[in-house]
Design a protein around this motif. Structure first.
Motif, short mmCIF file in Angstrom:
data_model
loop_
_atom_site.label_atom_id
_atom_site.label_comp_id
_atom_site.label_asym_id
_atom_site.label_seq_id
_atom_site.Cartn_x
_atom_site.Cartn_y
_atom_site.Cartn_z
N ALA A 49 0.83 -1.21 0.00
CA ALA A 49 0.00 0.00 0.00
C ALA A 49 0.87 1.26 0.00
CB ALA A 49 -0.94 -0.01 1.20
N ALA A 50 1.94 1.24 0.78
CA ALA A 50 2.80 2.44 0.89
C ALA A 50 3.56 2.69 -0.41
CB ALA A 50 3.78 2.29 2.05
N ASN A 51 3.92 1.62 -1.12
CA ASN A 51 4.66 1.79 -2.36
C ASN A 51 3.72 2.16 -3.51
OD1 ASN A 51 7.78 1.04 -2.49
ND2 ASN A 51 6.82 0.02 -0.74
N ARG A 52 2.56 1.53 -3.54
CA ARG A 52 1.58 1.88 -4.56
C ARG A 52 1.14 3.34 -4.40
NH1 ARG A 52 -2.54 -0.77 -7.84
NH2 ARG A 52 -3.83 0.97 -8.52
N TRP A 53 1.22 3.84 -3.16
CA TRP A 53 0.94 5.27 -2.93
C TRP A 53 1.83 6.15 -3.82
CZ3 TRP A 53 -1.69 9.32 -1.81
CH2 TRP A 53 -1.03 10.54 -1.59
N TYR A 54 3.08 5.77 -3.95
CA TYR A 54 3.99 6.61 -4.74
C TYR A 54 3.55 6.65 -6.21
CZ TYR A 54 8.16 8.84 -6.50
OH TYR A 54 9.01 9.74 -7.12
N TYR A 55 3.00 5.55 -6.69
CA TYR A 55 2.42 5.55 -8.04
C TYR A 55 1.19 6.46 -8.08
CZ TYR A 55 0.00 3.63 -12.15
OH TYR A 55 -0.67 3.47 -13.34
N GLN A 56 0.28 6.28 -7.13
CA GLN A 56 -0.95 7.07 -7.12
C GLN A 56 -0.65 8.57 -7.05
OE1 GLN A 56 -2.91 3.83 -7.77
NE2 GLN A 56 -4.02 5.75 -7.57
N ARG A 57 0.30 8.94 -6.19
CA ARG A 57 0.59 10.36 -6.01
C ARG A 57 1.20 10.98 -7.27
NH1 ARG A 57 5.03 12.21 -6.32
NH2 ARG A 57 4.89 14.09 -5.08
N SER A 58 1.79 10.15 -8.13
CA SER A 58 2.44 10.66 -9.34
C SER A 58 1.46 10.83 -10.51
CB SER A 58 3.58 9.71 -9.76
OG SER A 58 4.53 9.62 -8.72
N LEU A 59 0.29 10.20 -10.42
CA LEU A 59 -0.62 10.20 -11.57
C LEU A 59 -1.13 11.60 -11.95
CD1 LEU A 59 -2.59 6.88 -10.95
CD2 LEU A 59 -0.78 7.31 -12.62
N PRO A 60 -1.52 12.45 -10.98
CA PRO A 60 -1.97 13.79 -11.42
C PRO A 60 -0.86 14.58 -12.11
CG PRO A 60 -1.95 13.60 -9.00
CD PRO A 60 -1.75 12.23 -9.53
N GLN A 61 0.39 14.41 -11.66
CA GLN A 61 1.49 15.10 -12.35
C GLN A 61 1.69 14.51 -13.75
OE1 GLN A 61 4.07 15.01 -8.54
NE2 GLN A 61 5.16 16.37 -9.93
N LYS A 62 1.56 13.20 -13.85
CA LYS A 62 1.65 12.54 -15.17
C LYS A 62 0.58 13.11 -16.10
CE LYS A 62 -0.68 9.07 -16.08
NZ LYS A 62 -2.00 8.89 -16.78
N ASP A 63 -0.65 13.22 -15.60
CA ASP A 63 -1.74 13.70 -16.45
C ASP A 63 -1.57 15.18 -16.79
OD1 ASP A 63 -3.19 11.34 -16.90
OD2 ASP A 63 -3.95 11.40 -14.85
N ALA A 64 -1.04 15.96 -15.84
CA ALA A 64 -0.79 17.38 -16.13
C ALA A 64 0.32 17.54 -17.16
CB ALA A 64 -0.44 18.11 -14.84
N ALA A 65 1.31 16.65 -17.14
CA ALA A 65 2.37 16.69 -18.14
C ALA A 65 1.80 16.45 -19.53
CB ALA A 65 3.47 15.67 -17.81
N ILE A 66 0.82 15.53 -19.60
CA ILE A 66 0.18 15.24 -20.88
C ILE A 66 -0.58 16.48 -21.38
CG2 ILE A 66 -1.66 13.88 -21.97
CD1 ILE A 66 -0.78 11.52 -20.21
N VAL A 67 -1.34 17.11 -20.48
CA VAL A 67 -2.07 18.33 -20.85
C VAL A 67 -1.08 19.41 -21.31
CG1 VAL A 67 -3.55 20.17 -19.97
CG2 VAL A 67 -4.03 17.80 -19.33
N ALA A 68 0.04 19.49 -20.59
CA ALA A 68 1.04 20.52 -20.92
C ALA A 68 1.63 20.32 -22.31
CB ALA A 68 2.17 20.50 -19.87
#
Lengths: 238, 238
Positions: A49-68
């Motif tokens: 759960a703690a490691n998958r958190w790091y993936y989850q927390r990165s997704l909005p930045q990933k999606d914002a990079a795509i928008v950018a």
């Protein structure tokens, strides 16, 4: 003939090439198998759960990079709700918050999860590679990497049933991430597939989208490899 | 007191903080221990050489990224020979070529190594994280990450002796990478340490250099974690 010169696949051929990657999805990884068979002890479940958190927390930045990186307003408008989905809005919890509740439900302290102290280096490098991919590659390829959504409905439903059965001590509120995701991922995956099929008009773009999805599968596998190595190292005499 | 506000360490304190990271160096990693004890079979030895190739091939780009970020001509002049060291010049083989010769000496096909087909995802993500670090972080921190050179002379000498003893079938020409590196790494490490100590004048910069060296140690460990996981997975019943 190189992919650059070949004629484009038909929409059906392109879809088939994408779906052909399903066996590379992480649902059958040994670590997931142990998770779904009830074979993880509490410490391993927390580590997951703690490691998958790091993936989850990165997704909005990933999606914002795509928008950018995307010059098309209609596509940006379509993608923006994904950032809201992760981060929440107007006080309603997003996917990241729901994952934190799962982490708490398996016994983790929220502050410890957010501090990322439990994130294994291999997990961090794999997730960072995904974020770097979204920053550096064309928006269409970065979107195509999210087509793992085509493969995840079955995994989500299977996991939810197995976790409720094998880890009955996890409070139902802890599963809110999965129930919310299950309610929408199939439609989201279909709409993403339509978008990718529409915008990948050359064979080179189609091939790049297939490669992007293959890359994403490797990222997900590498996350579990790192968790599994940690578990195996603990149980193997030096 | 945060590192930003604290007074700078003396040169001796700064050096001590850097040397304190030596226990995090990868010399004692279980995979290296097996390598040095003669415990790797030929396939594992080849996997090691082919994966380490991906690290070696990335170093000249890493060093060029540092040069690209550095506004000081005297520092760029000092760093440029490192690119030449890896890539070679005027027909004399560089470090990358010498590593390929080691790969051939353990039985690999040069074209297969260069194709990167044998590179494990975890190794690729760790090495790419190192390259990304050099591209995105200040040049001084990226240089400081190379201070693992302070720790490597002992490892190089130890490895050379152990590999000659345990893998006597490897032709001596295969060890040219190590003998060339051994002849210079101590002086290179000392001169890099002088450069870092000279240019890190605030406590925040000094701390960032220590963090960069810690990061590099984690990158190296993650490379071996991925190799070790592959080896353990093969030998562990599913």
């Amino acid at each position: 003939m190189s992919a650059t010169l070949a004629p484009p696949w038909s929409a059906a051929e392109f879809r088939a090439a994408l779906y052909a990657l399903e066996p590379s999805y992480w649902d059958r990884h040994p670590f997931h198998q142990r998770l779904h068979e009830g074979g993880l002890d509490k410490e391993e479940l927390r580590l997951w759960a703690a490691n998958r958190w790091y993936y989850q927390r990165s997704l909005p930045q990933k999606d914002a990079a795509i928008v950018a990186n995307c010059p098309l307003p209609e596509v940006r408008r379509q993608w923006l709700p994904r950032i809201v989905y992760h981060d929440g809005a107007d006080g309603s919890p997003g996917g990241a918050e729901k994952w934190l509740r799962l982490a708490e439900a398996v016994g983790l302290d929220r502050a410890e999860v957010v501090s990322e102290r439990l994130v294994l280096p291999g997990v961090r490098f794999a997730v960072d590679a995904y974020l770097d991919f979204a920053r550096r590659r064309p928006w269409l390829e970065a979107m195509a990497s999210g087509l793992t959504e085509l493969f995840s409905p079955g995994l989500l439903a299977h996991r939810l049933g197995r976790m409720r059965r094998h880890y009955p001590w996890i409070a139902e509120d802890g599963f809110a991430y999965f129930t919310a995701r299950l309610a929408m991922v199939e439609a989201e995956g279909r709409s993403l597939l339509d978008l990718v099929v529409k915008h990948a008009t050359t064979r080179a773009q189609q091939q790049a989208c297939v490669d992007a999805l293959a890359f994403k599968c490797i990222v997900l596998q590498a996350i579990l490899d790192a968790l599994d190595y940690y578990a195996l190292s603990r149980s193997t005499p030096a």
